[in-house]
Design a protein around this motif. Structure first.
Motif, PDB file in Angstrom:
ATOM      1  N   GLU A  61      48.420  78.718  19.138  1.00  0.00           N
ATOM      2  CA  GLU A  61      47.317  78.303  18.193  1.00  0.00           C
ATOM      3  C   GLU A  61      46.653  76.961  18.874  1.00  0.00           C
ATOM      4  OE1 GLU A  61      48.460  78.712  14.127  1.00  0.00           O
ATOM      5  OE2 GLU A  61      48.520  80.873  14.287  1.00  0.00           O
ATOM      6  N   GLY A  62      47.102  76.347  19.751  1.00  0.00           N
ATOM      7  CA  GLY A  62      46.673  74.973  20.320  1.00  0.00           C
ATOM      8  C   GLY A  62      47.788  74.019  20.268  1.00  0.00           C
ATOM      9  N   PHE A  63      47.304  72.915  20.483  1.00  0.00           N
ATOM     10  CA  PHE A  63      48.428  71.658  20.346  1.00  0.00           C
ATOM     11  C   PHE A  63      47.462  70.283  20.063  1.00  0.00           C
ATOM     12  CE2 PHE A  63      46.741  71.882  24.602  1.00  0.00           C
ATOM     13  CZ  PHE A  63      46.423  70.549  25.179  1.00  0.00           C
ATOM     14  N   ASP A  64      48.394  69.386  19.712  1.00  0.00           N
ATOM     15  CA  ASP A  64      47.820  68.222  19.397  1.00  0.00           C
ATOM     16  C   ASP A  64      47.480  67.481  20.613  1.00  0.00           C
ATOM     17  OD1 ASP A  64      48.351  68.624  16.534  1.00  0.00           O
ATOM     18  OD2 ASP A  64      50.399  67.444  16.850  1.00  0.00           O
ATOM     19  N   TRP A  65      46.226  67.401  20.823  1.00  0.00           N
ATOM     20  CA  TRP A  65      45.454  66.613  22.062  1.00  0.00           C
ATOM     21  C   TRP A  65      46.054  65.369  22.244  1.00  0.00           C
ATOM     22  CZ3 TRP A  65      43.075  69.040  25.996  1.00  0.00           C
ATOM     23  CH2 TRP A  65      42.502  70.271  25.746  1.00  0.00           C
ATOM     24  N   ASN A  66      46.387  64.455  21.196  1.00  0.00           N
ATOM     25  CA  ASN A  66      46.859  63.118  21.425  1.00  0.00           C
ATOM     26  C   ASN A  66      48.293  63.222  21.951  1.00  0.00           C
ATOM     27  OD1 ASN A  66      44.606  62.069  20.408  1.00  0.00           O
ATOM     28  ND2 ASN A  66      45.487  62.184  18.280  1.00  0.00           N
ATOM     29  N   ALA A  67      48.993  64.262  21.383  1.00  0.00           N
ATOM     30  CA  ALA A  67      50.390  64.418  22.132  1.00  0.00           C
ATOM     31  C   ALA A  67      50.385  64.832  23.735  1.00  0.00           C
ATOM     32  CB  ALA A  67      51.252  65.372  21.177  1.00  0.00           C
ATOM     33  N   ALA A  68      49.479  65.433  24.005  1.00  0.00           N
ATOM     34  CA  ALA A  68      49.398  65.824  25.453  1.00  0.00           C
ATOM     35  C   ALA A  68      49.340  64.727  26.406  1.00  0.00           C
ATOM     36  CB  ALA A  68      48.414  66.986  25.634  1.00  0.00           C
ATOM     37  N   PHE A  69      48.299  63.375  25.935  1.00  0.00           N
ATOM     38  CA  PHE A  69      47.957  62.393  26.661  1.00  0.00           C
ATOM     39  C   PHE A  69      48.779  61.272  26.596  1.00  0.00           C
ATOM     40  CE2 PHE A  69      44.706  65.448  26.684  1.00  0.00           C
ATOM     41  CZ  PHE A  69      44.467  65.619  27.909  1.00  0.00           C
ATOM     42  N   LYS A  70      49.966  61.254  25.870  1.00  0.00           N
ATOM     43  CA  LYS A  70      50.616  60.029  25.514  1.00  0.00           C
ATOM     44  C   LYS A  70      51.454  59.690  27.026  1.00  0.00           C
ATOM     45  CE  LYS A  70      53.719  60.539  22.366  1.00  0.00           C
ATOM     46  NZ  LYS A  70      54.711  60.871  21.280  1.00  0.00           N
ATOM     47  N   ASP A  71      51.799  58.351  27.045  1.00  0.00           N
ATOM     48  CA  ASP A  71      52.416  58.136  28.225  1.00  0.00           C
ATOM     49  C   ASP A  71      53.722  58.824  28.419  1.00  0.00           C
ATOM     50  OD1 ASP A  71      50.408  56.405  28.711  1.00  0.00           O
ATOM     51  OD2 ASP A  71      51.422  54.593  28.100  1.00  0.00           O
ATOM     52  N   THR A  72      54.437  58.987  27.630  1.00  0.00           N
ATOM     53  CA  THR A  72      55.762  59.801  27.911  1.00  0.00           C
ATOM     54  C   THR A  72      55.423  60.955  28.159  1.00  0.00           C
ATOM     55  OG1 THR A  72      56.081  59.973  25.593  1.00  0.00           O
ATOM     56  CG2 THR A  72      57.168  58.282  26.323  1.00  0.00           C
ATOM     57  N   THR A  73      54.572  61.753  27.453  1.00  0.00           N
ATOM     58  CA  THR A  73      54.185  63.169  27.733  1.00  0.00           C
ATOM     59  C   THR A  73      53.689  63.339  29.339  1.00  0.00           C
ATOM     60  OG1 THR A  73      53.603  63.763  25.560  1.00  0.00           O
ATOM     61  CG2 THR A  73      53.008  65.362  27.033  1.00  0.00           C
ATOM     62  N   LEU A  74      52.768  62.336  29.698  1.00  0.00           N
ATOM     63  CA  LEU A  74      52.506  62.513  31.113  1.00  0.00           C
ATOM     64  C   LEU A  74      53.428  62.221  32.066  1.00  0.00           C
ATOM     65  CD1 LEU A  74      48.977  60.638  30.497  1.00  0.00           C
ATOM     66  CD2 LEU A  74      49.184  62.984  30.888  1.00  0.00           C
ATOM     67  N   SER A  75      54.186  61.431  31.632  1.00  0.00           N
ATOM     68  CA  SER A  75      55.582  61.334  32.680  1.00  0.00           C
ATOM     69  C   SER A  75      56.380  62.239  32.793  1.00  0.00           C
ATOM     70  CB  SER A  75      56.309  60.023  32.109  1.00  0.00           C
ATOM     71  OG  SER A  75      57.438  59.695  32.768  1.00  0.00           O
ATOM     72  N   MET A  76      56.671  62.920  31.709  1.00  0.00           N
ATOM     73  CA  MET A  76      57.589  64.295  31.872  1.00  0.00           C
ATOM     74  C   MET A  76      56.651  65.336  32.559  1.00  0.00           C
ATOM     75  SD  MET A  76      59.369  64.195  27.904  1.00  0.00           S
ATOM     76  CE  MET A  76      58.063  63.835  26.977  1.00  0.00           C
ATOM     77  N   GLN A  77      55.450  65.455  32.329  1.00  0.00           N
ATOM     78  CA  GLN A  77      54.706  66.457  33.180  1.00  0.00           C
ATOM     79  C   GLN A  77      54.804  66.228  34.812  1.00  0.00           C
ATOM     80  OE1 GLN A  77      51.023  66.041  31.338  1.00  0.00           O
ATOM     81  NE2 GLN A  77      51.250  67.362  29.707  1.00  0.00           N
ATOM     82  N   THR A  78      54.578  64.873  34.950  1.00  0.00           N
ATOM     83  CA  THR A  78      54.738  64.671  36.593  1.00  0.00           C
ATOM     84  C   THR A  78      56.151  64.807  36.880  1.00  0.00           C
ATOM     85  OG1 THR A  78      53.071  62.919  36.074  1.00  0.00           O
ATOM     86  CG2 THR A  78      54.446  62.761  38.135  1.00  0.00           C
ATOM     87  N   ARG A  79      57.031  64.580  36.330  1.00  0.00           N
ATOM     88  CA  ARG A  79      58.656  64.663  36.545  1.00  0.00           C
ATOM     89  C   ARG A  79      58.903  66.387  36.874  1.00  0.00           C
ATOM     90  NH1 ARG A  79      63.917  63.395  37.018  1.00  0.00           N
ATOM     91  NH2 ARG A  79      65.470  64.593  35.844  1.00  0.00           N
ATOM     92  N   SER A  80      58.251  67.023  35.673  1.00  0.00           N
ATOM     93  CA  SER A  80      58.357  68.485  35.902  1.00  0.00           C
ATOM     94  C   SER A  80      57.817  69.209  37.307  1.00  0.00           C
ATOM     95  CB  SER A  80      57.704  69.190  34.683  1.00  0.00           C
ATOM     96  OG  SER A  80      58.432  69.225  33.531  1.00  0.00           O
ATOM     97  N   LEU A  81      56.734  68.816  37.874  1.00  0.00           N
ATOM     98  CA  LEU A  81      55.975  69.281  38.812  1.00  0.00           C
ATOM     99  C   LEU A  81      57.020  69.112  40.118  1.00  0.00           C
ATOM    100  CD1 LEU A  81      52.435  67.740  38.720  1.00  0.00           C
ATOM    101  CD2 LEU A  81      53.366  69.962  38.383  1.00  0.00           C
TER     102      LEU A  81
END
Length: 133
Positions: A61-81
């Protein structure tokens, strides 16, 4: 009065391979849910340099957009790649399939989307099976 029970939005699906991780996501992802998933993945990266990932999005049903663009989330996304070989997305809204298609040329991982009815094909594509607990 009965206490309400809440079903976790994110649940891990056991697999037959140690380097394959799978999750089902139902409902609305909060910041805590996103951090939980990345925490589980971080643990996987400690054990395996490369993993395959399957995410089932039935009831998403979607996600919290603010959470997706937090610095920690972006860092984790980059590491995942750096650690994901293959990423299968099963089900979910059309916009997720379209977004994945747009991102594929820019990513170093193999990513493929499947309709909910094609879940067996997704498992076959990543070379694993779900196992019953």
């Amino acid at each position: 009065m009965r206490p309400e029970t809440t079903i976790p939005v994110v649940r891990q699906i056991p697999t037959n391979r140690a380097d394959v991780f799978a999750f089902t996501i139902e409902g609305h992802l909060t910041s805590a849910d996103i951090e939980n998933v990345y925490g589980l993945l971080e643990g996987a990266y400690e054990q395996h340099d490369k993993i395959d990932l399957l995410v089932r999005l039935d009831g998403y049903e979607g996600f919290d957009w603010n959470a997706a663009f937090k610095d920690t989330t972006l860092s984790m996304q980059t590491r995942s790649l750096k650690h994901i070989r293959r990423y299968a997305i099963v089900g979910g809204p059309t916009w997720i399939h379209m977004s994945a298609g747009l991102l594929k040329p820019f990513l170093s991982i193999e990513m493929k989307t499947f309709d909910s009815a094609e879940e067996a094909e997704a498992w076959k594509w990543i070379g694993a099976e779900a196992v019953k607990e």
